[in-house]
Design a protein around this motif. Structure first.
Motif, PDB file in Angstrom:
ATOM      1  N   LEU A  44       0.830  -1.196   0.000  1.00 34.61           N
ATOM      2  CA  LEU A  44       0.000   0.000   0.000  1.00 34.61           C
ATOM      3  C   LEU A  44       0.862   1.243   0.000  1.00 34.61           C
ATOM      4  CD1 LEU A  44      -1.521   0.334   3.597  1.00 34.61           C
ATOM      5  CD2 LEU A  44       0.399  -1.122   3.042  1.00 34.61           C
ATOM      6  N   GLY A  45       0.234   2.346  -0.344  1.00 36.15           N
ATOM      7  CA  GLY A  45       0.913   3.626  -0.312  1.00 36.15           C
ATOM      8  C   GLY A  45       0.917   4.209   1.088  1.00 36.15           C
ATOM      9  N   ARG A  46       1.748   5.231   1.294  1.00 33.54           N
ATOM     10  CA  ARG A  46       1.882   5.823   2.617  1.00 33.54           C
ATOM     11  C   ARG A  46       0.591   6.440   3.132  1.00 33.54           C
ATOM     12  NH1 ARG A  46       1.688  10.406   4.345  1.00 33.54           N
ATOM     13  NH2 ARG A  46       2.126  11.339   2.332  1.00 33.54           N
ATOM     14  N   ARG A  47      -0.140   7.153   2.275  1.00 35.46           N
ATOM     15  CA  ARG A  47      -1.390   7.768   2.744  1.00 35.46           C
ATOM     16  C   ARG A  47      -2.412   6.710   3.148  1.00 35.46           C
ATOM     17  NH1 ARG A  47      -1.451  12.274  -1.834  1.00 35.46           N
ATOM     18  NH2 ARG A  47      -1.581  10.361  -2.969  1.00 35.46           N
ATOM     19  N   THR A  48      -2.500   5.630   2.380  1.00 31.44           N
ATOM     20  CA  THR A  48      -3.409   4.536   2.742  1.00 31.44           C
ATOM     21  C   THR A  48      -2.952   3.903   4.049  1.00 31.44           C
ATOM     22  OG1 THR A  48      -3.923   4.163   0.416  1.00 31.44           O
ATOM     23  CG2 THR A  48      -4.435   2.374   1.942  1.00 31.44           C
ATOM     24  N   PHE A  49      -1.651   3.696   4.186  1.00 30.28           N
ATOM     25  CA  PHE A  49      -1.090   3.161   5.434  1.00 30.28           C
ATOM     26  C   PHE A  49      -1.462   4.057   6.614  1.00 30.28           C
ATOM     27  CE2 PHE A  49       2.511   3.287   8.453  1.00 30.28           C
ATOM     28  CZ  PHE A  49       2.485   1.986   8.906  1.00 30.28           C
ATOM     29  N   ASP A  50      -1.246   5.361   6.456  1.00 25.19           N
ATOM     30  CA  ASP A  50      -1.562   6.296   7.543  1.00 25.19           C
ATOM     31  C   ASP A  50      -3.046   6.262   7.899  1.00 25.19           C
ATOM     32  OD1 ASP A  50       1.075   7.079   7.863  1.00 25.19           O
ATOM     33  OD2 ASP A  50       0.853   8.900   6.647  1.00 25.19           O
ATOM     34  N   SER A  51      -3.905   6.089   6.890  1.00 26.76           N
ATOM     35  CA  SER A  51      -5.346   6.082   7.152  1.00 26.76           C
ATOM     36  C   SER A  51      -5.796   4.809   7.875  1.00 26.76           C
ATOM     37  CB  SER A  51      -6.136   6.241   5.842  1.00 26.76           C
ATOM     38  OG  SER A  51      -6.136   5.038   5.100  1.00 26.76           O
ATOM     39  N   MET A  52      -4.950   3.776   7.869  1.00 27.71           N
ATOM     40  CA  MET A  52      -5.318   2.490   8.480  1.00 27.71           C
ATOM     41  C   MET A  52      -4.539   2.196   9.755  1.00 27.71           C
ATOM     42  SD  MET A  52      -5.493   0.044   5.153  1.00 27.71           S
ATOM     43  CE  MET A  52      -7.077  -0.243   4.401  1.00 27.71           C
ATOM     44  N   SER A  65       6.543   4.746  -0.648  1.00 24.60           N
ATOM     45  CA  SER A  65       6.450   6.168  -0.338  1.00 24.60           C
ATOM     46  C   SER A  65       7.629   6.915  -0.927  1.00 24.60           C
ATOM     47  CB  SER A  65       6.426   6.367   1.183  1.00 24.60           C
ATOM     48  OG  SER A  65       6.464   7.729   1.518  1.00 24.60           O
ATOM     49  N   ARG A  66       7.360   8.144  -1.345  1.00 26.41           N
ATOM     50  CA  ARG A  66       8.442   9.020  -1.789  1.00 26.41           C
ATOM     51  C   ARG A  66       8.917   9.912  -0.649  1.00 26.41           C
ATOM     52  NH1 ARG A  66       5.031   9.084  -6.574  1.00 26.41           N
ATOM     53  NH2 ARG A  66       3.796  10.701  -5.601  1.00 26.41           N
ATOM     54  N   SER A  67       8.142   9.966   0.451  1.00 24.93           N
ATOM     55  CA  SER A  67       8.463  10.929   1.500  1.00 24.93           C
ATOM     56  C   SER A  67       8.876  10.314   2.835  1.00 24.93           C
ATOM     57  CB  SER A  67       7.258  11.856   1.737  1.00 24.93           C
ATOM     58  OG  SER A  67       6.146  11.107   2.168  1.00 24.93           O
ATOM     59  N   ALA A  68       8.599   9.043   3.052  1.00 26.56           N
ATOM     60  CA  ALA A  68       8.946   8.413   4.329  1.00 26.56           C
ATOM     61  C   ALA A  68       9.483   7.017   4.079  1.00 26.56           C
ATOM     62  CB  ALA A  68       7.719   8.335   5.226  1.00 26.56           C
ATOM     63  N   SER A  69      10.553   6.667   4.797  1.00 28.39           N
ATOM     64  CA  SER A  69      11.125   5.333   4.611  1.00 28.39           C
ATOM     65  C   SER A  69      11.222   4.554   5.925  1.00 28.39           C
ATOM     66  CB  SER A  69      12.500   5.423   3.957  1.00 28.39           C
ATOM     67  OG  SER A  69      13.383   6.168   4.770  1.00 28.39           O
ATOM     68  N   ALA A 103      -4.857   4.773  -5.205  1.00 29.86           N
ATOM     69  CA  ALA A 103      -4.952   4.798  -6.664  1.00 29.86           C
ATOM     70  C   ALA A 103      -3.587   4.726  -7.341  1.00 29.86           C
ATOM     71  CB  ALA A 103      -5.705   6.047  -7.116  1.00 29.86           C
ATOM     72  N   GLY A 104      -2.608   5.451  -6.840  1.00 26.95           N
ATOM     73  CA  GLY A 104      -1.275   5.432  -7.446  1.00 26.95           C
ATOM     74  C   GLY A 104      -0.618   4.071  -7.351  1.00 26.95           C
ATOM     75  N   ILE A 105      -0.845   3.375  -6.251  1.00 28.06           N
ATOM     76  CA  ILE A 105      -0.284   2.032  -6.062  1.00 28.06           C
ATOM     77  C   ILE A 105      -0.998   1.041  -6.977  1.00 28.06           C
ATOM     78  CG2 ILE A 105       0.127   0.175  -4.403  1.00 28.06           C
ATOM     79  CD1 ILE A 105       1.847   2.804  -4.038  1.00 28.06           C
ATOM     80  N   TYR A 106      -2.331   1.146  -7.061  1.00 27.15           N
ATOM     81  CA  TYR A 106      -3.061   0.294  -8.009  1.00 27.15           C
ATOM     82  C   TYR A 106      -2.531   0.498  -9.423  1.00 27.15           C
ATOM     83  CZ  TYR A 106      -6.789  -0.661  -4.555  1.00 27.15           C
ATOM     84  OH  TYR A 106      -7.509  -1.070  -3.462  1.00 27.15           O
ATOM     85  N   ASP A 107      -2.335   1.736  -9.805  1.00 25.74           N
ATOM     86  CA  ASP A 107      -1.863   2.052 -11.156  1.00 25.74           C
ATOM     87  C   ASP A 107      -0.456   1.498 -11.387  1.00 25.74           C
ATOM     88  OD1 ASP A 107      -2.378   3.369 -13.690  1.00 25.74           O
ATOM     89  OD2 ASP A 107      -0.894   4.860 -13.079  1.00 25.74           O
ATOM     90  N   LEU A 108       0.426   1.685 -10.425  1.00 22.91           N
ATOM     91  CA  LEU A 108       1.805   1.203 -10.533  1.00 22.91           C
ATOM     92  C   LEU A 108       1.858  -0.316 -10.692  1.00 22.91           C
ATOM     93  CD1 LEU A 108       4.874   1.892 -10.288  1.00 22.91           C
ATOM     94  CD2 LEU A 108       4.614   1.486  -7.817  1.00 22.91           C
TER      95      LEU A 108
END
Length: 160
Positions: A44-52, A65-69, A103-108
């Motif tokens: 999952l992406g970072r925003r989805t992770f944060d929301s869960m 993520s491009r902003s957190a590792s 959405a970005g992760i699904y697309d990727l």
């Protein structure tokens, strides 16, 4: 490695609005979704992770993520891209993972997933997030299960 996308998608392709589902809660869909991914790692992406964060899905979370590792959750692992995510999952001893958005992760991952499990939500909803376009000729629906408030479809990519 088997990669499986899991998503709830409205008739007009909408999957979200303002970081939330745009349709009323569907408990049966939430149950089948959580049961499906419970014993497997998720991507999952970072925003989805944060929301869960209050109720993280899966046995491990591979976060692109491009902003957190780094994450303050023991089961969370950073990945820079598809190959890194797959390598992380394999290093954890799994041969399957579920791609759960956004959405970005699904697309990727769309070009490389083997299966899609889509909860088809009837009706069109206003939203700002859409499931990626895909070529239905490359896929075969192998199961379709109607529920009261949605239809669960399982698609398998055609082997060339």
């Amino acid at each position: 490695m088997e990669l499986i996308t899991v998503a709830a998608v409205a008739a007009n392709g909408v999957i979200g609005r303002d970081g939330e589902l745009p349709w009323p809660s569907i408990p049966a869909d939430k149950r089948q979704y959580r049961n499906r991914i419970a014993d497997w790692p998720v991507i999952l992406g970072r925003r989805t992770f944060d929301s869960m964060r209050e109720d993280l899905p899966g046995t491990a979370q591979v976060v692109l993520s491009r902003s957190a590792s780094e994450y303050d959750v023991e089961s969370a692992h950073y990945a820079a891209g598809i190959d890194d995510a797959v390598a992380t999952i394999e290093s954890l001893g799994y041969d399957r993972a579920y791609v759960i958005g956004g959405a970005g992760i699904y697309d990727l991952f769309q070009p490389v997933v083997d299966r899609m499990v889509l909860s088809r939500i009837p009706g069109e909803y206003d939203g700002d997030t859409y499931f990626p376009e895909w070529n239905a000729n490359e896929w075969t629906v192998v199961d379709r299960t109607p529920y009261d408030d949605f239809t669960l479809e399982e698609w398998v990519r055609e082997q060339n």
